[in-house]
Design an enzyme around this catalytic site. Structure first.
Site, short mmCIF file in Angstrom:
data_model
loop_
_atom_site.label_atom_id
_atom_site.label_comp_id
_atom_site.label_asym_id
_atom_site.label_seq_id
_atom_site.Cartn_x
_atom_site.Cartn_y
_atom_site.Cartn_z
N ASP A 67 42.45 49.03 40.04
CA ASP A 67 43.19 48.66 38.84
C ASP A 67 43.78 49.86 38.12
O ASP A 67 43.46 51.01 38.43
CB ASP A 67 42.29 47.84 37.90
CG ASP A 67 40.91 48.45 37.69
OD1 ASP A 67 40.69 49.60 38.11
OD2 ASP A 67 40.05 47.78 37.11
N ASN A 136 31.06 41.92 30.61
CA ASN A 136 31.32 40.48 30.56
C ASN A 136 31.40 39.88 31.97
O ASN A 136 31.85 38.75 32.15
CB ASN A 136 32.61 40.19 29.77
CG ASN A 136 33.85 40.81 30.40
OD1 ASN A 136 33.76 41.39 31.49
ND2 ASN A 136 34.99 40.69 29.75
#
Ligand code: GLP
Length: 243
Positions: A67, A136
């Site tokens: 990413d 998360n």
């Protein structure tokens, strides 16, 4: 799924580096999927150490990173390219032309994602994908969502991710709001996965990812379906998982 229990961060880093070394030794021209973040940092340090001792050769290795923040250029010290260059690439003999990170400065998301997907396809896919786990449950920048996103795409970062990553920026307003990331399908197509997780703060998330329901709300949970996933985590991160 194979879980390697490490005593602490250094032990985790050494065990993870051992797996990457085995991959590079067995297939010198392999495609490594690489990750950023504090979790794999020690793994890179260990690989550099072994390279300096003459035990590893990266000259034929190709890499694709997971990413990149949208809007940051390679020379921005918070870009993931900058991280990779300074924490790994410049210390080993990998050919920079064989390294790939999404281009954060390309404003056209469709164009950049198509370009990145084509790179991975042309390389014949990823042999070993290194992953960290977000607080998360995200992998790459695949945030918790209603559905699993597939190939490389542009994501809106969740407030909790912006909060978690603000420690690297001067102020929270400087944290980019979007990122390009390989999708869940891209990650799942890697032939082998190596997930590194450290610290008590990730214990509940790791438990949910490995033993909870497979759901886009915990993106890492999809790894339960991968046929060759190796988890290297320290005792603190594994503290909520069964022995
Ligand atoms: C970032 C990256 C992820 C990484 C995660 C966890 O958001 N996009 O690839 O796994 O953070 O980072 P850390 O290892 O620093 O906890």
């Amino acid at each position: 799924m194979r879980i390697y229990r490490a005593t602490d961060y250094d032990d985790m880093s050494r065990k993870a580096a051992n797996i990457i070394s085995a991959q590079v030794i067995m297939k010198p021209n392999c495609v490594l999927g690489l990750a950023t973040g504090s979790s794999p940092l020690g793994t890179y340090k260990q690989l550099i150490d072994w390279y300096n001792k003459g035990d590893l050769d990266f000259s034929e290795v190709k890499s694709v990173n997971l990413d990149e923040y949208k809007g940051l250029s390679r020379d921005n010290d918070q870009s993931y390219y900058y991280f990779m260059y300074n924490n790994f690439f410049k210390h080993v003999n990998i050919n920079l032309e064989n390294t790939n990170v999404p281009n954060g400065t390309e404003p056209d998301s469709d164009k950049e994602c198509a370009r990145y997907n084509k790179i991975i396809e042309d390389l014949g896919g990823v042999d070993l994908q290194l992953l960290g786990l977000g607080f998360n449950g995200h992998i790459g920048f695949n945030e918790p969502d209603e559905a699993f996103e597939k190939m490389t795409h542009c994501v809106d970062l969740q407030p909790s991710t912006i909060e978690a990553n603000k420690r690297f920026f001067e102020k929270i307003e400087d944290v980019p709001k979007q990122a390009y990331t390989m999708g869940i399908k891209t990650i799942m197509q890697a032939r082998k996965i190596l997930l590194v997780v450290s610290g008590e703060g990730k214990a509940e998330t790791l438990y949910q990812a490995l033993y909870g329901p497979i759901t886009p709300h915990v993106p890492g949970s999809i790894l339960q379906l991968h046929p060759d996933v190796n988890i290297v985590a320290d005792e603190a991160a594994l503290s909520k998982c069964p022995r």
